[in-house]
Write a protein that holds these residues in place. Sequence first.
Motif, mmCIF file in Angstrom:
data_model
loop_
_atom_site.group_PDB
_atom_site.id
_atom_site.type_symbol
_atom_site.label_atom_id
_atom_site.label_comp_id
_atom_site.label_asym_id
_atom_site.label_seq_id
_atom_site.Cartn_x
_atom_site.Cartn_y
_atom_site.Cartn_z
ATOM 1 N N THR A 247 0.840 -1.204 0.000
ATOM 2 C CA THR A 247 0.000 0.000 0.000
ATOM 3 C C THR A 247 0.871 1.248 0.000
ATOM 4 N N VAL A 248 0.274 2.357 -0.368
ATOM 5 C CA VAL A 248 0.969 3.640 -0.301
ATOM 6 C C VAL A 248 1.370 3.938 1.139
ATOM 7 N N HIS A 249 0.525 3.541 2.075
ATOM 8 C CA HIS A 249 0.788 3.734 3.505
ATOM 9 C C HIS A 249 2.065 3.018 3.936
ATOM 10 N N ASP A 250 2.326 1.829 3.365
ATOM 11 C CA ASP A 250 3.488 1.034 3.767
ATOM 12 C C ASP A 250 4.797 1.796 3.591
ATOM 13 N N GLY A 251 4.883 2.615 2.553
ATOM 14 C CA GLY A 251 6.128 3.320 2.282
ATOM 15 C C GLY A 251 6.102 4.796 2.617
ATOM 16 N N CYS A 252 5.028 5.250 3.234
ATOM 17 C CA CYS A 252 4.884 6.682 3.507
ATOM 18 C C CYS A 252 5.696 7.090 4.731
ATOM 19 N N TYR A 253 6.428 8.199 4.625
ATOM 20 C CA TYR A 253 7.236 8.662 5.757
ATOM 21 C C TYR A 253 6.380 9.182 6.899
ATOM 22 N N ARG A 254 5.085 9.416 6.671
ATOM 23 C CA ARG A 254 4.180 9.863 7.726
ATOM 24 C C ARG A 254 3.581 8.697 8.513
ATOM 25 N N MET A 255 3.923 7.483 8.122
ATOM 26 C CA MET A 255 3.297 6.283 8.685
ATOM 27 C C MET A 255 3.523 6.149 10.192
ATOM 28 N N SER A 256 4.674 6.583 10.680
ATOM 29 C CA SER A 256 5.035 6.326 12.079
ATOM 30 C C SER A 256 4.041 6.904 13.068
ATOM 31 N N SER A 257 3.353 7.987 12.702
ATOM 32 C CA SER A 257 2.412 8.591 13.644
ATOM 33 C C SER A 257 1.006 8.037 13.498
ATOM 34 N N PHE A 258 0.790 7.088 12.581
ATOM 35 C CA PHE A 258 -0.562 6.561 12.366
ATOM 36 C C PHE A 258 -1.100 5.877 13.618
ATOM 37 N N MET A 259 -0.284 5.010 14.233
ATOM 38 C CA MET A 259 -0.763 4.252 15.392
ATOM 39 C C MET A 259 -0.610 5.020 16.697
ATOM 40 N N GLU A 260 0.480 5.740 16.825
ATOM 41 C CA GLU A 260 0.779 6.366 18.110
ATOM 42 C C GLU A 260 0.342 7.831 18.178
ATOM 43 N N GLY A 261 0.128 8.428 16.988
ATOM 44 C CA GLY A 261 -0.239 9.833 16.971
ATOM 45 C C GLY A 261 0.969 10.730 17.200
#
Length: 357
Positions: free
Chosen positions: A245-259
């Motif tokens: 997915t695009v999400h898998d490689g997105c540099y913004r991904m790290s804050s998805f779960m933890e905020g």
Amino acid sequence: MQAPTDDGAAVTFDEATATRLLALGISRRRFMSYCAGLASLLALPQAMVPRLAQAATSTTLPSVVYMSFQECTGCLESMVNSFAFGGGTTIDNLILNMISLDYQETLMAAAGDQAEDLLLSLTDKTGYVLVVDGSIPADGDSGYFISGERSGVARFEAAAQNAALIVAVGTCASFGGLPKANPNPTGAMSIGDLMNDLGISKPLVNVSGCPPIPEVITGVILYYLSKGMPQLDSLQRPTVFYGETVHDGCYRMSSFMEGPLAQAFDDSNSRKGKCLYQLGCKGIVTHNACASVRWNQGTSFPMMSGHGCIGCSEPDFWDRLNAKNQKGFYVPITTGSGHSRGLPCEVCHADGDDYDD
């Protein structure tokens, strides 16, 4: 003339090809480095680099017939404009020029009867690659698409008969796209669905996106020329480009779960590179290579520019129902919170993963 690959193997170029490379400002070594990078992108062993190079520079490339139906020309413009960077001297431009693009209504000079005669002469032969851009009205008698005094169904059916490979370029061709969106007044359908209705059994590759990434189109054709059909997912898309997915490689991904998540496009979290999920980003359910291949020759992709993914490479993305059964590119997929933001586990985890992690 010979050019070495990274493993020491040599690829022989004829004089015309070598001259052409130099005329475009591309050294043989740089071209081989490009092929090595393409092999890595396609998850091919480096031993395949010479075959990729030979496929790209072969003088016996199959004819490419590019037909447009219900489309906006955005897919073609994406390809053409991307090759214009650097004054048109990119390696991708070389690849495009070395493909025998024998029919494309927007680019070619022929028109009217001359164009129709050319199309018929090309499709009377066998072994060509048929590239299709745009959806097609299912009812050939509806009058919604007529060209050369034939319906879209009739034009496609005739052109597909002798094709060795059919490539549906763009989401309109792959899944119906905007023309198929509710209420679908023209009865638009995807190329794959039309092939099933017409009983056409030909290899099909969907290169979805609105528009698709140009290097993905180039990569798919080169893969086919050098190794045959690529591995496809359940939607007939090559997994080397649509496997994650695009999400898998997105540099913004790290804050998805933890905020924290961005709450507005101009807030501090957005500027700090935090996840755009709450602003409607569909990257977590969208399979494409935007975050890895990127756009404009690797320059950027939507989330780098501060805008969420709209999910354009997925079926029915115009009509997607999001949180509270609402449609819209800026509506979050769900309104949940916590580890998964209310999404089912299988959205982020493959079968067999430990969902407790």
